[in-house]
Motif scaffolding. Sequence first.
Motif, PDB file in Angstrom:
ATOM      1  N   GLY A 218       0.796  -1.228   0.000  1.00  0.00           N
ATOM      2  CA  GLY A 218       0.000   0.000   0.000  1.00  0.00           C
ATOM      3  C   GLY A 218       0.824   1.270   0.000  1.00  0.00           C
ATOM      4  N   ALA A 221       0.720   3.142  -3.182  1.00  0.00           N
ATOM      5  CA  ALA A 221      -0.576   3.740  -3.507  1.00  0.00           C
ATOM      6  C   ALA A 221      -0.674   5.141  -2.921  1.00  0.00           C
ATOM      7  CB  ALA A 221      -1.711   2.869  -2.975  1.00  0.00           C
ATOM      8  N   LYS A 223      -0.888   5.842   0.219  1.00  0.00           N
ATOM      9  CA  LYS A 223      -1.809   5.881   1.365  1.00  0.00           C
ATOM     10  C   LYS A 223      -1.098   6.251   2.663  1.00  0.00           C
ATOM     11  CE  LYS A 223      -3.653   1.707   0.928  1.00  0.00           C
ATOM     12  NZ  LYS A 223      -4.575   0.558   1.131  1.00  0.00           N
ATOM     13  N   SER A 236      -5.108  -0.593   7.139  1.00  0.00           N
ATOM     14  CA  SER A 236      -5.171  -2.018   6.828  1.00  0.00           C
ATOM     15  C   SER A 236      -4.211  -2.815   7.696  1.00  0.00           C
ATOM     16  CB  SER A 236      -4.851  -2.264   5.355  1.00  0.00           C
ATOM     17  OG  SER A 236      -3.456  -2.236   5.160  1.00  0.00           O
ATOM     18  N   GLU A 267      -4.082   8.288 -10.586  1.00  0.00           N
ATOM     19  CA  GLU A 267      -3.752   7.970  -9.201  1.00  0.00           C
ATOM     20  C   GLU A 267      -2.286   7.538  -9.078  1.00  0.00           C
ATOM     21  OE1 GLU A 267      -5.978   7.984  -6.579  1.00  0.00           O
ATOM     22  OE2 GLU A 267      -7.701   8.570  -7.808  1.00  0.00           O
ATOM     23  N   ALA A 269      -1.185   5.008  -7.355  1.00  0.00           N
ATOM     24  CA  ALA A 269      -1.116   3.553  -7.516  1.00  0.00           C
ATOM     25  C   ALA A 269      -1.073   3.165  -8.995  1.00  0.00           C
ATOM     26  CB  ALA A 269      -2.319   2.889  -6.838  1.00  0.00           C
ATOM     27  N   ALA A 289      -7.320  -5.951  -4.215  1.00  0.00           N
ATOM     28  CA  ALA A 289      -8.276  -4.900  -3.853  1.00  0.00           C
ATOM     29  C   ALA A 289      -9.224  -5.456  -2.799  1.00  0.00           C
ATOM     30  CB  ALA A 289      -9.058  -4.439  -5.078  1.00  0.00           C
ATOM     31  N   ARG A 290      -9.277  -4.794  -1.671  1.00  0.00           N
ATOM     32  CA  ARG A 290     -10.175  -5.208  -0.586  1.00  0.00           C
ATOM     33  C   ARG A 290     -11.604  -4.757  -0.867  1.00  0.00           C
ATOM     34  NH1 ARG A 290     -10.814  -2.154   3.903  1.00  0.00           N
ATOM     35  NH2 ARG A 290      -9.034  -0.921   3.202  1.00  0.00           N
ATOM     36  N   THR A 291     -11.721  -3.637  -1.600  1.00  0.00           N
ATOM     37  CA  THR A 291     -13.041  -3.081  -1.933  1.00  0.00           C
ATOM     38  C   THR A 291     -13.073  -2.687  -3.405  1.00  0.00           C
ATOM     39  OG1 THR A 291     -12.403  -0.784  -1.489  1.00  0.00           O
ATOM     40  CG2 THR A 291     -13.190  -2.086   0.393  1.00  0.00           C
ATOM     41  N   GLN A 294     -11.158   0.447  -4.636  1.00  0.00           N
ATOM     42  CA  GLN A 294      -9.724   0.413  -4.912  1.00  0.00           C
ATOM     43  C   GLN A 294      -9.411  -0.059  -6.333  1.00  0.00           C
ATOM     44  OE1 GLN A 294      -8.668  -2.276  -1.738  1.00  0.00           O
ATOM     45  NE2 GLN A 294      -8.187  -0.616  -0.315  1.00  0.00           N
TER      46      GLN A 294
END
Length: 319
Positions: A218, A221, A223, A236, A267, A269, A289-291, A294
């Motif tokens: 991550g 990305a 974050k 996370s 982005e 990422a 990707a958790r969601t 993303q």
Amino acid sequence: MAQHAPVRIGSSELEIVPLALGGNVFGWTADREGSFEVLDAFLAGGGDFIDTADGYSHWVPGNTGGESETIIGQWLAARGGRDDVVIATKVSTHPEFSGLAADNVRAAADASLARLGTDRIDLYYAHYDDAETPLEETVAAFSALVDAGKARAIGVSNYTAERVAEWIGIARAGGYHLPVALQPHYNLVERDFETNGLREVAEREGLAVFPYYSLAKGFLAGKYRDAADATAPGASDRAAGAAEYLDARGRRVLAALDAAAAAHGTEVATVALAWLRQQPVVAAPIASARTTAQLPALLASVDLELSAAELAALGAASA
């Protein structure tokens, strides 16, 4: 995602859009319903390559291993369209199927096929080298799975360059099926792959390379920009690992990513994955990707072509 020319996996007949969806989060940080949503959105967005392993996610309290494969299998059963996706899985880390002895490889493959609800694994990896088992035994076992139609192609993951070369030498000498893919740890802040001999053996043998941890847990990305981000509510499970990159070099990399992202209106990422995809011998980065939120940044990387100057700037920042 625009219509992207498919990429062939080494010398195999398998072709994929150059982005692999990592299945390590399925049954871990993404539950069954959330995993289904991510898989649906990945397919709808033009993706077709799913990477998992039989051991995912045995490390989670209450899990026993095979959770990711089970969810993918349930999704395939619910949606149909097995021929629309290419599935990679791995053997050696499931608690019940540890190591790469021939009997274990056969049993683990059958267990994976059952969980996935399919008659073939498109790309089957030796997940980690097994020093306790003669390499010839493992090579022969994988080749036999291809002969039996249970696996379409063979890959190796987390092997040294010397052991990859040894595997290939044994396969050639014994008339066994050759591996076509290599899965190493490689990204913009982890670049040992370029100098440890793995890139050289991949180039020499025509192996398709699928780097894992493509976004450095991550960090790439964007974050995590200070230590507090990693401990903030909602961070996370991998945030602490990402925070380890927050040194002077890491901040240089983020600045270079920010500049390229701003230039392309995309982005951070997306840029990090595009850089990796455009490296020599890399066929596709693996990203999870958790969601569904993303996913767009991941999918957009397939069509982002960075200029030579941008690639050089990112490479210099992370040197």
